[in-house]
Design a protein around this motif. Structure first.
Motif, PDB file in Angstrom:
ATOM      1  N   GLU A  59       0.848  -1.190   0.000  1.00  0.00           N
ATOM      2  CA  GLU A  59       0.000   0.000   0.000  1.00  0.00           C
ATOM      3  C   GLU A  59       0.885   1.242   0.000  1.00  0.00           C
ATOM      4  N   ALA A  60       0.683   2.135  -0.964  1.00  0.00           N
ATOM      5  CA  ALA A  60       1.418   3.399  -1.008  1.00  0.00           C
ATOM      6  C   ALA A  60       0.712   4.413  -0.120  1.00  0.00           C
ATOM      7  N   CYS A  61       1.460   5.022   0.784  1.00  0.00           N
ATOM      8  CA  CYS A  61       0.876   5.958   1.748  1.00  0.00           C
ATOM      9  C   CYS A  61       1.335   7.381   1.462  1.00  0.00           C
ATOM     10  N   ASP A  62       0.495   8.348   1.840  1.00  0.00           N
ATOM     11  CA  ASP A  62       0.762   9.756   1.532  1.00  0.00           C
ATOM     12  C   ASP A  62       1.747  10.415   2.486  1.00  0.00           C
ATOM     13  N   SER A  63       1.940   9.827   3.665  1.00  0.00           N
ATOM     14  CA  SER A  63       2.820  10.444   4.655  1.00  0.00           C
ATOM     15  C   SER A  63       3.406   9.363   5.547  1.00  0.00           C
ATOM     16  N   PRO A  64       4.503   9.663   6.252  1.00  0.00           N
ATOM     17  CA  PRO A  64       5.031   8.687   7.218  1.00  0.00           C
ATOM     18  C   PRO A  64       3.999   8.298   8.269  1.00  0.00           C
ATOM     19  N   ALA A  65       3.185   9.272   8.700  1.00  0.00           N
ATOM     20  CA  ALA A  65       2.171   8.972   9.720  1.00  0.00           C
ATOM     21  C   ALA A  65       1.137   7.998   9.184  1.00  0.00           C
ATOM     22  N   ASP A  66       0.733   8.156   7.917  1.00  0.00           N
ATOM     23  CA  ASP A  66      -0.223   7.232   7.321  1.00  0.00           C
ATOM     24  C   ASP A  66       0.360   5.826   7.267  1.00  0.00           C
ATOM     25  N   ALA A  67       1.620   5.723   6.895  1.00  0.00           N
ATOM     26  CA  ALA A  67       2.261   4.413   6.797  1.00  0.00           C
ATOM     27  C   ALA A  67       2.390   3.747   8.160  1.00  0.00           C
ATOM     28  N   ALA A  68       2.687   4.539   9.177  1.00  0.00           N
ATOM     29  CA  ALA A  68       2.945   3.987  10.512  1.00  0.00           C
ATOM     30  C   ALA A  68       1.671   3.608  11.247  1.00  0.00           C
ATOM     31  N   ARG A  69       0.556   4.170  10.830  1.00  0.00           N
ATOM     32  CA  ARG A  69      -0.701   3.940  11.556  1.00  0.00           C
ATOM     33  C   ARG A  69      -1.069   2.459  11.518  1.00  0.00           C
ATOM     34  N   GLY A  70      -1.076   1.815  12.674  1.00  0.00           N
ATOM     35  CA  GLY A  70      -1.442   0.407  12.763  1.00  0.00           C
ATOM     36  C   GLY A  70      -0.321  -0.563  12.459  1.00  0.00           C
ATOM     37  N   ALA A  71       0.889  -0.059  12.129  1.00  0.00           N
ATOM     38  CA  ALA A  71       2.000  -0.951  11.809  1.00  0.00           C
ATOM     39  C   ALA A  71       2.636  -1.503  13.084  1.00  0.00           C
ATOM     40  N   ASP A  72       3.122  -2.733  12.999  1.00  0.00           N
ATOM     41  CA  ASP A  72       3.837  -3.354  14.116  1.00  0.00           C
ATOM     42  C   ASP A  72       5.317  -3.014  14.093  1.00  0.00           C
ATOM     43  N   VAL A  73       5.841  -2.873  12.859  1.00  0.00           N
ATOM     44  CA  VAL A  73       7.277  -2.604  12.665  1.00  0.00           C
ATOM     45  C   VAL A  73       7.416  -1.400  11.749  1.00  0.00           C
ATOM     46  N   LEU A  74       8.278  -0.475  12.129  1.00  0.00           N
ATOM     47  CA  LEU A  74       8.604   0.692  11.314  1.00  0.00           C
ATOM     48  C   LEU A  74      10.027   0.498  10.799  1.00  0.00           C
ATOM     49  N   LEU A  75      10.172   0.312   9.484  1.00  0.00           N
ATOM     50  CA  LEU A  75      11.484   0.072   8.879  1.00  0.00           C
ATOM     51  C   LEU A  75      11.913   1.339   8.158  1.00  0.00           C
ATOM     52  N   THR A  76      13.060   1.899   8.545  1.00  0.00           N
ATOM     53  CA  THR A  76      13.579   3.090   7.867  1.00  0.00           C
ATOM     54  C   THR A  76      14.779   2.728   7.012  1.00  0.00           C
ATOM     55  N   MET A  77      14.705   3.129   5.731  1.00  0.00           N
ATOM     56  CA  MET A  77      15.824   2.965   4.810  1.00  0.00           C
ATOM     57  C   MET A  77      15.911   4.252   4.000  1.00  0.00           C
ATOM     58  N   VAL A  78      16.599   5.242   4.592  1.00  0.00           N
ATOM     59  CA  VAL A  78      16.713   6.564   3.983  1.00  0.00           C
ATOM     60  C   VAL A  78      18.198   6.906   3.826  1.00  0.00           C
ATOM     61  N   PHE A  79      18.502   8.196   3.615  1.00  0.00           N
ATOM     62  CA  PHE A  79      19.882   8.535   3.251  1.00  0.00           C
ATOM     63  C   PHE A  79      20.837   8.570   4.438  1.00  0.00           C
ATOM     64  N   ASP A  80      20.407   9.195   5.538  1.00  0.00           N
ATOM     65  CA  ASP A  80      21.334   9.374   6.645  1.00  0.00           C
ATOM     66  C   ASP A  80      20.568   9.504   7.960  1.00  0.00           C
ATOM     67  N   ALA A  81      21.291   9.790   9.045  1.00  0.00           N
ATOM     68  CA  ALA A  81      20.682   9.875  10.372  1.00  0.00           C
ATOM     69  C   ALA A  81      19.661  10.999  10.448  1.00  0.00           C
ATOM     70  N   ASP A  82      19.968  12.142   9.851  1.00  0.00           N
ATOM     71  CA  ASP A  82      19.017  13.259   9.880  1.00  0.00           C
ATOM     72  C   ASP A  82      17.685  12.844   9.259  1.00  0.00           C
ATOM     73  N   ALA A  83      17.756  12.172   8.120  1.00  0.00           N
ATOM     74  CA  ALA A  83      16.536  11.751   7.439  1.00  0.00           C
ATOM     75  C   ALA A  83      15.794  10.694   8.246  1.00  0.00           C
ATOM     76  N   ALA A  84      16.527   9.759   8.859  1.00  0.00           N
ATOM     77  CA  ALA A  84      15.889   8.707   9.652  1.00  0.00           C
ATOM     78  C   ALA A  84      15.140   9.298  10.840  1.00  0.00           C
ATOM     79  N   VAL A  85      15.782  10.208  11.542  1.00  0.00           N
ATOM     80  CA  VAL A  85      15.147  10.834  12.705  1.00  0.00           C
ATOM     81  C   VAL A  85      13.949  11.669  12.269  1.00  0.00           C
ATOM     82  N   ASP A  86      14.105  12.379  11.158  1.00  0.00           N
ATOM     83  CA  ASP A  86      13.022  13.242  10.676  1.00  0.00           C
ATOM     84  C   ASP A  86      11.777  12.426  10.334  1.00  0.00           C
ATOM     85  N   VAL A  87      11.950  11.322   9.575  1.00  0.00           N
ATOM     86  CA  VAL A  87      10.762  10.576   9.148  1.00  0.00           C
ATOM     87  C   VAL A  87      10.111   9.844  10.318  1.00  0.00           C
ATOM     88  N   VAL A  88      10.907   9.417  11.297  1.00  0.00           N
ATOM     89  CA  VAL A  88      10.315   8.751  12.460  1.00  0.00           C
ATOM     90  C   VAL A  88       9.507   9.741  13.283  1.00  0.00           C
TER      91      VAL A  88
END
Length: 298
Positions: A59-88
């Motif tokens: 399922e393609a989601c419009d925002s990180p919050a939409d993707a995380a809603r109801g998820a058991d696991v949040l997997l981040t695969m982004v560019f760097d630490a700043d991006a990982a912290v930002d999307v979480v």
């Protein structure tokens, strides 16, 4: 896996995974997770990249919050630490959610993710991966996992889907430290191949003869042939971008300096990468094999 308790959903069934970041690596992970029958909710800063994965059943989601809603696991695969912290922070997942952090973030970045996970009440599993586009697509990555023992069983379906092997290394942060050690070797090997290919060209020797000469010997490496072929052809489809490799080289250099180990070799590798990047319109659009440009006359 909304809670690391024995009756957690991930312990009794298949977890739902929110994948934040569906670039080269994240897209491969999504495909591997879907082949394993895992429910995936995907998000990317470029919505088209997440939308492109809907054919897998994700399922393609419009925002990180939409993707995380109801998820058991949040997997981040982004560019760097700043991006990982930002999307979480944007995702704002429920307390108790497992954060499977697979981005290469370095030592300081790993420490930051530990603090952010504590602040948000998340269960952090620091788990950078070894491998590029093809292993990600094939579910054949090596996962360098570190985090609480009690979540290992619940994460098994996810880790088995994306990786051929998982090494559990202790407390969160140990995975990121080992990733720097491994990438130091990979980046140095790539630069060494680039130097030999360039030296062969400079001496009027067919660089393919260099690869043929080392084939099957003690110093041979499949990686050398893969990157060497790119360098000889001058074609660099992205498996691991030059921009990403240079970012990792900087993280490695910082770790070397902080640990009292000389950074001379990585400094030279980074110099070649920066030299190559300066000759290219977009270092993120070429594979790190393009470092060969940093050894050739400008």
């Amino acid at each position: 896996m909304t809670s690391p308790t024995p009756d957690s959903p991930a312990r009794t069934g298949t977890p739902t995974v929110a994948v934040l970041g569906t670039g080269v690596m994240g897209a491969g992970m999504v495909r591997s997770l879907r082949r394993a029958g895992i429910v995936v909710r995907a998000w990317n800063r470029d919505p088209a990249k997440a939308q492109a994965l809907t054919g897998t059943g994700a399922e393609a989601c419009d925002s990180p919050a939409d993707a995380a809603r109801g998820a058991d696991v949040l997997l981040t695969m982004v560019f760097d630490a700043d991006a990982a912290v930002d999307v979480v922070r944007q995702a704002a997942p429920a307390a108790g959610t497992v954060w499977l952090q697979t981005t290469t973030v370095g030592v300081e970045g790993a420490d930051r993710t530990v603090e952010v996970a504590r602040e948000l009440g998340l269960v952090l599993v620091d788990a950078p991966v070894l491998g590029t586009r093809k292993p990600a697509e094939e579910g054949a990555l090596v996962v360098l996992a570190s985090g609480p023992e009690e979540v290992r069983a619940g994460l098994e379906p996810v880790l088995e889907a994306i990786g051929a092997r998982t090494l559990w290394l202790g407390e969160a942060g140990a995975g990121s430290r080992l990733k720097l050690v491994c990438n130091a070797w990979v980046l140095s090997l790539t630069a060494a191949v680039a130097q030999s290919v360039s030296l062969a060209e400079g001496l009027g020797v067919d660089p393919q003869h260099f690869l043929d000469a080392v084939r099957g010997g003690a110093a041979d490496s499949p990686y050398a042939h893969a990157k060497g072929a790119q360098m000889i052809a001058g074609d660099f489809p992205v498996s691991f971008s030059l921009a990403g490799a240079a970012k990792d080289a900087r993280l490695i250099r910082s770790a070397l300096q902080a640990s009292g180990v000389t950074d001379a070799l990585t400094a030279a590798v980074l110099h070649a990468m920066d030299g190559a990047a300066a000759q290219l319109p977009d270092a993120a659009a070429v594979d790190m094999g393009a470092v060969v440009r940093g050894f050739r006359p400008a």
